[in-house]
Design a protein around this motif. Structure first.
Motif, PDB file in Angstrom:
ATOM      1  N   VAL A  61       0.801  -1.225   0.000  1.00  0.00           N
ATOM      2  CA  VAL A  61       0.000   0.000   0.000  1.00  0.00           C
ATOM      3  C   VAL A  61       0.835   1.277   0.000  1.00  0.00           C
ATOM      4  O   VAL A  61       0.370   2.321  -0.443  1.00  0.00           O
ATOM      5  CB  VAL A  61      -0.967   0.018   1.213  1.00  0.00           C
ATOM      6  N   LEU A  62       2.069   1.214   0.499  1.00  0.00           N
ATOM      7  CA  LEU A  62       2.852   2.435   0.637  1.00  0.00           C
ATOM      8  C   LEU A  62       3.479   2.903  -0.672  1.00  0.00           C
ATOM      9  O   LEU A  62       3.803   4.075  -0.816  1.00  0.00           O
ATOM     10  CB  LEU A  62       3.955   2.241   1.689  1.00  0.00           C
ATOM     11  N   ARG A  63       3.660   1.986  -1.624  1.00  0.00           N
ATOM     12  CA  ARG A  63       4.342   2.363  -2.861  1.00  0.00           C
ATOM     13  C   ARG A  63       3.487   3.262  -3.751  1.00  0.00           C
ATOM     14  O   ARG A  63       3.982   4.221  -4.332  1.00  0.00           O
ATOM     15  CB  ARG A  63       4.745   1.110  -3.633  1.00  0.00           C
ATOM     16  N   THR A  64       2.197   2.938  -3.877  1.00  0.00           N
ATOM     17  CA  THR A  64       1.358   3.643  -4.850  1.00  0.00           C
ATOM     18  C   THR A  64       0.101   4.220  -4.235  1.00  0.00           C
ATOM     19  O   THR A  64      -0.183   5.413  -4.367  1.00  0.00           O
ATOM     20  CB  THR A  64       0.973   2.700  -5.997  1.00  0.00           C
ATOM     21  N   ALA A 118     -15.964  -5.163  -4.005  1.00  0.00           N
ATOM     22  CA  ALA A 118     -15.939  -4.572  -5.343  1.00  0.00           C
ATOM     23  C   ALA A 118     -14.572  -4.653  -5.995  1.00  0.00           C
ATOM     24  O   ALA A 118     -14.465  -4.747  -7.209  1.00  0.00           O
ATOM     25  CB  ALA A 118     -16.394  -3.110  -5.273  1.00  0.00           C
ATOM     26  N   VAL A 119     -13.499  -4.579  -5.174  1.00  0.00           N
ATOM     27  CA  VAL A 119     -12.146  -4.588  -5.716  1.00  0.00           C
ATOM     28  C   VAL A 119     -11.450  -5.919  -5.471  1.00  0.00           C
ATOM     29  O   VAL A 119     -10.572  -6.318  -6.224  1.00  0.00           O
ATOM     30  CB  VAL A 119     -11.318  -3.423  -5.113  1.00  0.00           C
ATOM     31  N   GLY A 120     -11.825  -6.621  -4.404  1.00  0.00           N
ATOM     32  CA  GLY A 120     -11.209  -7.898  -4.084  1.00  0.00           C
ATOM     33  C   GLY A 120      -9.944  -7.799  -3.273  1.00  0.00           C
ATOM     34  O   GLY A 120      -9.227  -8.788  -3.105  1.00  0.00           O
ATOM     35  N   SER A 121      -9.635  -6.629  -2.731  1.00  0.00           N
ATOM     36  CA  SER A 121      -8.422  -6.429  -1.942  1.00  0.00           C
ATOM     37  C   SER A 121      -8.663  -5.322  -0.931  1.00  0.00           C
ATOM     38  O   SER A 121      -9.376  -4.350  -1.213  1.00  0.00           O
ATOM     39  CB  SER A 121      -7.245  -6.060  -2.847  1.00  0.00           C
ATOM     40  N   ALA A 122      -8.041  -5.452   0.241  1.00  0.00           N
ATOM     41  CA  ALA A 122      -8.136  -4.410   1.258  1.00  0.00           C
ATOM     42  C   ALA A 122      -7.073  -3.334   1.082  1.00  0.00           C
ATOM     43  O   ALA A 122      -7.062  -2.350   1.824  1.00  0.00           O
ATOM     44  CB  ALA A 122      -8.010  -5.022   2.654  1.00  0.00           C
ATOM     45  N   ALA A 123      -6.161  -3.502   0.110  1.00  0.00           N
ATOM     46  CA  ALA A 123      -5.060  -2.554  -0.061  1.00  0.00           C
ATOM     47  C   ALA A 123      -5.530  -1.116  -0.271  1.00  0.00           C
ATOM     48  O   ALA A 123      -4.972  -0.189   0.344  1.00  0.00           O
ATOM     49  CB  ALA A 123      -4.161  -2.992  -1.216  1.00  0.00           C
ATOM     50  N   PRO A 124      -6.544  -0.847  -1.119  1.00  0.00           N
ATOM     51  CA  PRO A 124      -6.948   0.557  -1.300  1.00  0.00           C
ATOM     52  C   PRO A 124      -7.448   1.213  -0.019  1.00  0.00           C
ATOM     53  O   PRO A 124      -7.104   2.364   0.271  1.00  0.00           O
ATOM     54  CB  PRO A 124      -8.061   0.465  -2.353  1.00  0.00           C
ATOM     55  N   VAL A 125      -8.245   0.490   0.769  1.00  0.00           N
ATOM     56  CA  VAL A 125      -8.812   1.099   1.970  1.00  0.00           C
ATOM     57  C   VAL A 125      -7.759   1.256   3.053  1.00  0.00           C
ATOM     58  O   VAL A 125      -7.743   2.256   3.782  1.00  0.00           O
ATOM     59  CB  VAL A 125     -10.029   0.290   2.474  1.00  0.00           C
ATOM     60  N   VAL A 126      -6.841   0.297   3.176  1.00  0.00           N
ATOM     61  CA  VAL A 126      -5.781   0.422   4.175  1.00  0.00           C
ATOM     62  C   VAL A 126      -4.872   1.597   3.832  1.00  0.00           C
ATOM     63  O   VAL A 126      -4.437   2.345   4.716  1.00  0.00           O
ATOM     64  CB  VAL A 126      -4.969  -0.893   4.266  1.00  0.00           C
ATOM     65  N   SER A 127      -4.595   1.806   2.553  1.00  0.00           N
ATOM     66  CA  SER A 127      -3.751   2.933   2.156  1.00  0.00           C
ATOM     67  C   SER A 127      -4.393   4.263   2.513  1.00  0.00           C
ATOM     68  O   SER A 127      -3.724   5.192   2.965  1.00  0.00           O
ATOM     69  CB  SER A 127      -3.462   2.867   0.660  1.00  0.00           C
ATOM     70  N   VAL A 128      -5.710   4.361   2.310  1.00  0.00           N
ATOM     71  CA  VAL A 128      -6.424   5.589   2.668  1.00  0.00           C
ATOM     72  C   VAL A 128      -6.387   5.805   4.177  1.00  0.00           C
ATOM     73  O   VAL A 128      -6.176   6.925   4.656  1.00  0.00           O
ATOM     74  CB  VAL A 128      -7.878   5.532   2.154  1.00  0.00           C
ATOM     75  N   LEU A 129      -6.578   4.738   4.941  1.00  0.00           N
ATOM     76  CA  LEU A 129      -6.537   4.856   6.398  1.00  0.00           C
ATOM     77  C   LEU A 129      -5.162   5.304   6.873  1.00  0.00           C
ATOM     78  O   LEU A 129      -5.047   6.142   7.773  1.00  0.00           O
ATOM     79  CB  LEU A 129      -6.912   3.515   7.036  1.00  0.00           C
ATOM     80  N   GLU A 288      -7.046  -1.746 -10.286  1.00  0.00           N
ATOM     81  CA  GLU A 288      -6.298  -0.869  -9.375  1.00  0.00           C
ATOM     82  C   GLU A 288      -6.827   0.560  -9.437  1.00  0.00           C
ATOM     83  O   GLU A 288      -6.998   1.217  -8.399  1.00  0.00           O
ATOM     84  CB  GLU A 288      -4.812  -0.901  -9.723  1.00  0.00           C
ATOM     85  N   LEU A 289      -7.067   1.056 -10.638  1.00  0.00           N
ATOM     86  CA  LEU A 289      -7.612   2.406 -10.776  1.00  0.00           C
ATOM     87  C   LEU A 289      -9.029   2.480 -10.222  1.00  0.00           C
ATOM     88  O   LEU A 289      -9.407   3.483  -9.594  1.00  0.00           O
ATOM     89  CB  LEU A 289      -7.598   2.816 -12.246  1.00  0.00           C
ATOM     90  N   LEU A 290      -9.812   1.425 -10.414  1.00  0.00           N
ATOM     91  CA  LEU A 290     -11.156   1.390  -9.845  1.00  0.00           C
ATOM     92  C   LEU A 290     -11.112   1.524  -8.331  1.00  0.00           C
ATOM     93  O   LEU A 290     -11.892   2.280  -7.741  1.00  0.00           O
ATOM     94  CB  LEU A 290     -11.847   0.083 -10.234  1.00  0.00           C
ATOM     95  N   GLY A 291     -10.185   0.800  -7.693  1.00  0.00           N
ATOM     96  CA  GLY A 291     -10.080   0.891  -6.237  1.00  0.00           C
ATOM     97  C   GLY A 291      -9.748   2.285  -5.760  1.00  0.00           C
ATOM     98  O   GLY A 291     -10.320   2.785  -4.783  1.00  0.00           O
ATOM     99  N   VAL A 292      -8.828   2.966  -6.451  1.00  0.00           N
ATOM    100  CA  VAL A 292      -8.435   4.323  -6.074  1.00  0.00           C
ATOM    101  C   VAL A 292      -9.626   5.282  -6.175  1.00  0.00           C
ATOM    102  O   VAL A 292      -9.895   6.078  -5.264  1.00  0.00           O
ATOM    103  CB  VAL A 292      -7.277   4.797  -6.968  1.00  0.00           C
ATOM    104  N   VAL A 293     -10.370   5.207  -7.280  1.00  0.00           N
ATOM    105  CA  VAL A 293     -11.470   6.141  -7.502  1.00  0.00           C
ATOM    106  C   VAL A 293     -12.635   5.838  -6.556  1.00  0.00           C
ATOM    107  O   VAL A 293     -13.288   6.756  -6.035  1.00  0.00           O
ATOM    108  CB  VAL A 293     -11.926   6.106  -8.972  1.00  0.00           C
ATOM    109  N   LEU A 294     -12.909   4.559  -6.294  1.00  0.00           N
ATOM    110  CA  LEU A 294     -13.988   4.212  -5.368  1.00  0.00           C
ATOM    111  C   LEU A 294     -13.701   4.730  -3.962  1.00  0.00           C
ATOM    112  O   LEU A 294     -14.604   5.190  -3.263  1.00  0.00           O
ATOM    113  CB  LEU A 294     -14.199   2.699  -5.336  1.00  0.00           C
ATOM    114  N   MET A 295     -12.458   4.652  -3.528  1.00  0.00           N
ATOM    115  CA  MET A 295     -12.118   5.168  -2.201  1.00  0.00           C
ATOM    116  C   MET A 295     -12.324   6.683  -2.140  1.00  0.00           C
ATOM    117  O   MET A 295     -12.793   7.223  -1.139  1.00  0.00           O
ATOM    118  CB  MET A 295     -10.671   4.819  -1.848  1.00  0.00           C
ATOM    119  N   ALA A 296     -11.980   7.388  -3.223  1.00  0.00           N
ATOM    120  CA  ALA A 296     -12.182   8.838  -3.245  1.00  0.00           C
ATOM    121  C   ALA A 296     -13.649   9.204  -3.326  1.00  0.00           C
ATOM    122  O   ALA A 296     -14.043  10.298  -2.908  1.00  0.00           O
ATOM    123  CB  ALA A 296     -11.427   9.449  -4.427  1.00  0.00           C
ATOM    124  N   ALA A 297     -14.478   8.308  -3.872  1.00  0.00           N
ATOM    125  CA  ALA A 297     -15.913   8.580  -3.999  1.00  0.00           C
ATOM    126  C   ALA A 297     -16.689   8.286  -2.721  1.00  0.00           C
ATOM    127  O   ALA A 297     -17.889   8.570  -2.656  1.00  0.00           O
ATOM    128  CB  ALA A 297     -16.491   7.754  -5.150  1.00  0.00           C
TER     129      ALA A 297
END
Length: 341
Positions: A61-64, A118-129, A288-297
């Motif tokens: 999560v920290l790289r991107t 929706a994304v199949g991974s907790a990486a996007p949400v953990v990165s936001v947290l 990956e892009l879907l996960g980023v945009v969903l977290m921002a939405a």
């Protein structure tokens, strides 16, 4: 798409329970709010953040994802501050609270089921947290503390001026005392900022990340109580928000411009910024892009309402932005899923 619907359904049901409880028990609603708010702030929310962070895969999560979350939130908050502070000429406290409301997402509860289903991974949400709890929240809390300190100092000066005598000797004594008060005020501000940066949520998040980094597992006698407290945080926080809605009328005249601005930035501009940053700066596409945009939405986190109330800042516009962004987040998230999923 089922994960998006599930996450929003859970939140709406719990908020509705709090609203109905406040409507059926109007005499107890205020006492419930006063009891739940410090309980969530000091105990259950830190426990939840420790649980989420201690299970994180930091390398993933920290790289991107985390840099994208930081850039998107910072850009959105600065846009709000530029418009509300520069064009609308609003005071610092409401501007700070509105900037956080427009850029701080509800990743802790809605984001978890959406990321998993929706994304199949907790990486996007953990990165936001990680971005929000270790960088964004401490910065905003320090600004909130400064705004509260400045407001208290202004109130003290107004009270002192009202009670001051007119004698010259008294004026000179008051001037000497004022210098001492300024020094004490600086020390008071430093202590307030220190307490804000060392708030329970940030400390718990840092401890959780340390546990993840060094693969530390709590003994069962500690892990089970922490898990029980953490699991209580989301429903209590959503109940608290539902209680706050009773008897309130969204979009009041006094804060209508701020509410419209904050809601538009949160629901529309922030997802667009996330897409642009993820696509063109980091080269993401597909899931990956879907996960980023969903977290921002995601809608505004109820924590913003909790933080603003804790520092006695204006919470009316924060509450309205939170409510309206929650209403708009579902159609926006479904549209994002259709376009990028």
């Amino acid at each position: 798409m089922g994960g998006v619907l599930l996450g929003f359904a859970i939140v709406l049901v719990l908020v509705a329970v709090g609203f109905v409880a406040g409507w059926l028990l109007p005499g107890e609603a205020h006492a419930m709010q006063r009891g739940i708010s410090p309980l969530v702030y000091y105990i259950t929310n830190p426990a939840l953040m420790f649980l989420l962070m201690s299970d994180a895969d930091l390398g993933a999560v920290l790289r991107t994802y985390t840099p994208i979350a930081l850039i998107t939130a910072a850009a959105t908050g600065l846009l709000y501050a530029a418009v509300a502070g520069g064009l609308l000429r609003r005071p610092a406290g409401p501007v700070a609270a509105g900037a956080m409301a427009s850029s701080y997402v509800n990743a802790g509860n809605i984001g978890v089921p959406i990321a998993l289903y929706a994304v199949g991974s907790a990486a996007p949400v953990v990165s936001v947290l990680i971005a929000q709890l270790l960088v964004i929240a401490p910065v905003y809390l320090a600004v909130f503390a400064w705004c509260r300190h400045r407001a208290d100092r202004a109130a003290d000066r107004a009270g002192g001026a009202g009670g001051a005598g007119g004698a010259g000797g008294a004026g000179r004594a008051g001037g000497a005392g004022g210098a001492g008060e300024a020094t004490g005020g600086n020390r008071g501000l430093g202590a307030t900022l220190g307490r804000s940066l060392a708030n329970p949520v940030t400390v718990a998040t840092a401890l959780g990340l340390l546990a993840a980094t060094f693969s530390v597992d709590l003994p069962a006698v500690l892990a089970q109580p922490v898990e029980m407290l953490g699991n209580a945080s989301v429903p209590l926080l959503l109940l608290l928000f539902g209680l706050s809605l009773r008897g309130q009328r969204p979009m009041g005249r006094q804060a209508r411009a701020e509410v419209v601005l904050g809601t538009a930035l949160k629901a529309l501009v922030m997802p667009a910024l996330a897409w642009a940053v993820g696509r063109f700066l980091f080269g993401l596409d597909g899931i990956e892009l879907l996960g980023v945009v969903l977290m921002a939405a995601l809608p505004t986190a109820q924590n913003v309402f909790l933080f603003a109330g804790h520092f006695r800042l204006a919470t009316t516009s924060v509450r309205d932005v939170t409510l309206l962004s929650m209403v708009l987040a579902l159609p926006v998230s479904l549209l994002v899923t259709v376009l990028l999923g």
